[in-house]
Design a protein around this motif. Structure first.
Motif, PDB file in Angstrom:
ATOM      1  N   ASP A  80       0.981  -0.986   0.333  1.00 13.15           N
ATOM      2  CA  ASP A  80       0.510   0.379  -0.424  1.00 13.15           C
ATOM      3  C   ASP A  80       0.512   1.180  -0.194  1.00 13.15           C
ATOM      4  N   LEU A  82       2.071   4.983   0.740  1.00 19.96           N
ATOM      5  CA  LEU A  82       2.307   6.255   2.206  1.00 19.96           C
ATOM      6  C   LEU A  82       0.992   6.964   2.480  1.00 19.96           C
ATOM      7  N   LEU A  88       6.860  12.590   0.238  1.00 19.77           N
ATOM      8  CA  LEU A  88       7.673  13.201   0.959  1.00 19.77           C
ATOM      9  C   LEU A  88       8.766  14.288   0.215  1.00 19.77           C
ATOM     10  N   VAL A  89       7.299  15.048  -0.583  1.00 17.78           N
ATOM     11  CA  VAL A  89       8.443  16.051  -1.637  1.00 17.78           C
ATOM     12  C   VAL A  89       7.741  17.345  -1.394  1.00 17.78           C
TER      13      VAL A  89
ATOM     14  N   ALA B  66       6.773  17.226  -9.353  1.00 12.32           N
ATOM     15  CA  ALA B  66       7.972  15.930  -8.819  1.00 12.32           C
ATOM     16  C   ALA B  66       7.802  15.008 -10.260  1.00 12.32           C
ATOM     17  N   LEU B  67       6.337  14.794 -10.816  1.00  9.67           N
ATOM     18  CA  LEU B  67       6.237  14.610 -12.155  1.00  9.67           C
ATOM     19  C   LEU B  67       6.720  14.783 -13.824  1.00  9.67           C
ATOM     20  N   ARG B  70      10.327  14.133 -13.446  1.00 11.82           N
ATOM     21  CA  ARG B  70      10.216  12.451 -13.966  1.00 11.82           C
ATOM     22  C   ARG B  70       9.956  12.440 -16.052  1.00 11.82           C
ATOM     23  N   ALA B 123      13.839  10.117  -4.974  1.00  9.72           N
ATOM     24  CA  ALA B 123      13.690  10.584  -3.816  1.00  9.72           C
ATOM     25  C   ALA B 123      12.249  11.548  -3.849  1.00  9.72           C
ATOM     26  N   THR B 124      11.978  11.435  -4.794  1.00  7.82           N
ATOM     27  CA  THR B 124      10.950  13.322  -5.334  1.00  7.82           C
ATOM     28  C   THR B 124       9.706  11.874  -5.348  1.00  7.82           C
ATOM     29  N   ARG B 125       9.765  10.869  -5.721  1.00  5.20           N
ATOM     30  CA  ARG B 125       8.048   9.721  -5.643  1.00  5.20           C
ATOM     31  C   ARG B 125       7.847   9.565  -4.189  1.00  5.20           C
ATOM     32  N   ALA B 126       7.059   8.723  -4.217  1.00 10.31           N
ATOM     33  CA  ALA B 126       6.623   8.553  -3.198  1.00 10.31           C
ATOM     34  C   ALA B 126       6.904   7.336  -2.588  1.00 10.31           C
ATOM     35  N   ALA B 127       6.901   7.166  -1.175  1.00 18.42           N
ATOM     36  CA  ALA B 127       7.189   5.918  -0.209  1.00 18.42           C
ATOM     37  C   ALA B 127       6.318   5.102  -1.172  1.00 18.42           C
ATOM     38  N   GLN B 128       7.013   3.997  -1.261  1.00 14.88           N
ATOM     39  CA  GLN B 128       5.775   2.917  -1.471  1.00 14.88           C
ATOM     40  C   GLN B 128       5.499   1.842  -0.173  1.00 14.88           C
ATOM     41  N   ALA B 129       6.047   1.928   0.961  1.00 13.76           N
ATOM     42  CA  ALA B 129       5.685   1.516   2.252  1.00 13.76           C
ATOM     43  C   ALA B 129       6.779   2.156   3.415  1.00 13.76           C
ATOM     44  N   PRO B 130       6.001   1.697   4.118  1.00 17.66           N
ATOM     45  CA  PRO B 130       6.271   2.715   5.285  1.00 17.66           C
ATOM     46  C   PRO B 130       7.554   1.479   5.580  1.00 17.66           C
ATOM     47  N   VAL B 162      10.769   6.963   7.403  1.00 16.20           N
ATOM     48  CA  VAL B 162       9.323   6.731   7.789  1.00 16.20           C
ATOM     49  C   VAL B 162       8.799   6.159   6.616  1.00 16.20           C
ATOM     50  N   GLY B 163       9.689   5.732   5.307  1.00 11.25           N
ATOM     51  CA  GLY B 163       8.612   5.155   4.112  1.00 11.25           C
ATOM     52  C   GLY B 163      10.133   4.386   3.126  1.00 11.25           C
ATOM     53  N   PHE B 178      13.295   7.328   2.661  1.00 13.00           N
ATOM     54  CA  PHE B 178      12.963   7.983   3.642  1.00 13.00           C
ATOM     55  C   PHE B 178      12.797   8.847   4.857  1.00 13.00           C
ATOM     56  N   ARG B 185      12.348  16.563   5.486  1.00 10.59           N
ATOM     57  CA  ARG B 185      12.429  15.463   4.466  1.00 10.59           C
ATOM     58  C   ARG B 185      13.443  15.148   3.629  1.00 10.59           C
TER      59      ARG B 185
END
Lengths: 176, 258
Positions: A80, A82, A88-89, B66-67, B70, B123-130, B162-163, B178, B185
């Motif tokens: 899932d 976060l 985080l950005v 960030a997108l 990318r 680093a500008t992408r979201a974490a996938q999991a904690p 955190v992630g 992260f 961050r």
């Protein structure tokens, strides 16, 4: 007469494609990945278009990419993402958290509509295509688009009303 | 609810157009009269209005910066040119530093693709999991096996993990952890394999033999160095550049004496 899609102008459509992707996926993270994959797919080789409708063409690629990704996702495990508060950005263009949350709820409701209704609403109300352009992009008749859009709006309104009632119920529960 | 007698009753298209304001003036009066006479049609228009208002509010959402970064990279991942940048690069934060990948190689190793700049965009992408979930997962397995554990900065610096996310850069494994501290961050990426190329315009620092290169990218500060031959990339808000350098050279066992 065909013409080549200009890669240097793809970015002009990014905001609208991002919103369309969000409407298809219902998740901001998935929408970002979908737009990136769509652009990567388009850029892989020169694209010849038979009309001036870049956006309609991109919507078609976006949908195809979305369906391919969904098929692939069914074959693999996926953690899932976060929650939003752990985004985080630092993005100065980002909206306030409560606004982002409301937008998230709306896009999730759009994504939950039946596919045909959702696609019509995404193409016309989110992406801004005309009925004719939407019909061409989605490969259905204009009359079909009309009916689907109408039903999509009514269903979305119904879903929004339900959300609103649920929130009021929660507030009433807290007050008691 | 479909009307076929065009002049007698509004068509579905009329109702859509009335709701979104695109109905022509020549049809508007007639349609509005029909709606005024029917509570069912009034409810239809009101419902459409609610849906449209919500959608219009949401169309203020813009693609994240960030997108854009990318996508610029996806458009020209091995770009070595500064001219002819795509139009969208000017719309968001400049990411010229990400696209500029001149052949300066960390530690004198062989130049390979992808680049440090490409790794920094992860680093500008979201974490996938904690990290709590990923602790025993595959994402953190290979760095541990390679003797490259991610540092625990919580006690010394207050940055808590955190992630985590895992990506592939041209087939190489790239794991990013992260960290967060009071709203700040930072992201720490380790890319497997031989050293990555970095841009020509980097600032050079050394600490007890460790060579660090830093450069700005997309409003963020990026610091890169080698650990056991693998490329490490640390990035965060540009104001954190000196903190990133301190984090990069800190050794959990020996502090700054490494």
């Amino acid at each position: 007469m065909s013409r080549r899609l200009d890669p240097d102008h793809l970015g002009d459509h990014m905001d609208r494609l991002y919103r369309a992707a969000w409407g298809l996926c219902g998740s901001r993270e998935d929408a970002e990945d979908l737009v990136q994959e769509t652009f990567a797919r388009v850029l892989r080789k020169p694209r010849l278009l038979r009309s001036d409708d870049d956006l309609g063409y991109l919507l078609r690629v976006l949908r195809n990419t979305h369906f391919s990704a969904r098929r692939a996702a069914k074959r693999r495990l996926r953690p899932d993402p976060l929650p939003d508060e752990l985004d985080l950005v630092e993005d100065r263009s980002a909206r306030e958290p409560h606004e982002a949350l409301e937008a998230s709820e709306l896009y999730a409701l759009i994504a939950a509509l039946p596919a045909g209704f959702r696609d019509a609403l995404v193409a016309i109300d989110l992406l801004g295509l005309s009925y004719r352009e939407a019909a061409r992009a989605l490969q259905v008749r204009e009359a079909t688009i009309t009916t689907r859009l109408h039903r999509a709006r009514l269903r979305l309104a119904h879903a929004l009303d339900g959300k609103e009632e649920a929130k009021k119920g929660v507030l009433r529960g807290r007050e008691q | 609810m479909i009307w076929h007698r065009r002049d007698a009753q509004p068509t579905e298209r009329d109702l859509l157009a009335l709701a979104d304001g695109s109905l022509s003036a020549s049809r508007r009066t007639r349609v509005e009269r029909a709606v005024a006479a029917s509570s069912e049609l009034q409810a239809d228009i009101a419902a459409q209005g609610r849906a449209l208002q919500a959608v219009r509010d949401a169309t203020e959402e813009r693609a994240p910066t960030a997108l854009r970064a990318r996508l610029e990279l996806a458009r020209d991942p091995h770009s070595r040119r500064q001219v002819g940048r795509p139009a969208w690069a000017t719309a968001g934060v400049s990411v010229a530093a990400l696209a500029a990948a001149a052949a300066v190689v960390l530690g004198g190793g062989a130049a390979t693709s992808p680049t440090v700049a490409a790794a920094a965009t992860l680093a500008t992408r979201a974490a996938q999991a904690p990290t709590t979930v990923a602790h025993n997962g595959s994402a953190l397995t290979w760095p541990r096996a390679a003797g490259l554990p991610f540092p625990n900065w919580a006690g010394r610096f207050g940055f808590s993990a955190v992630g985590v996310r895992e990506d592939r850069l041209d087939g190489r494994l790239a794991t990013t952890v992260f960290y967060s501290r009071a709203g700040q961050r930072v992201a720490y990426t380790i890319v497997s394999g031989s050293p990555l190329a970095v841009g020509a315009h980097t600032r050079l620092s050394t600490w007890n033999g460790t060579v660090l290169r830093s450069f700005p990218a997309g409003g963020r500060a990026v610091v890169t160095w080698l650990r056991s031959g693998h490329t490490c990339v640390l990035s965060g808000d540009w104001r954190l550049e000196s903190d990133l350098l301190r984090l990069a050279v800190w050794n959990p066992a020996r502090g700054y004496t490494d």
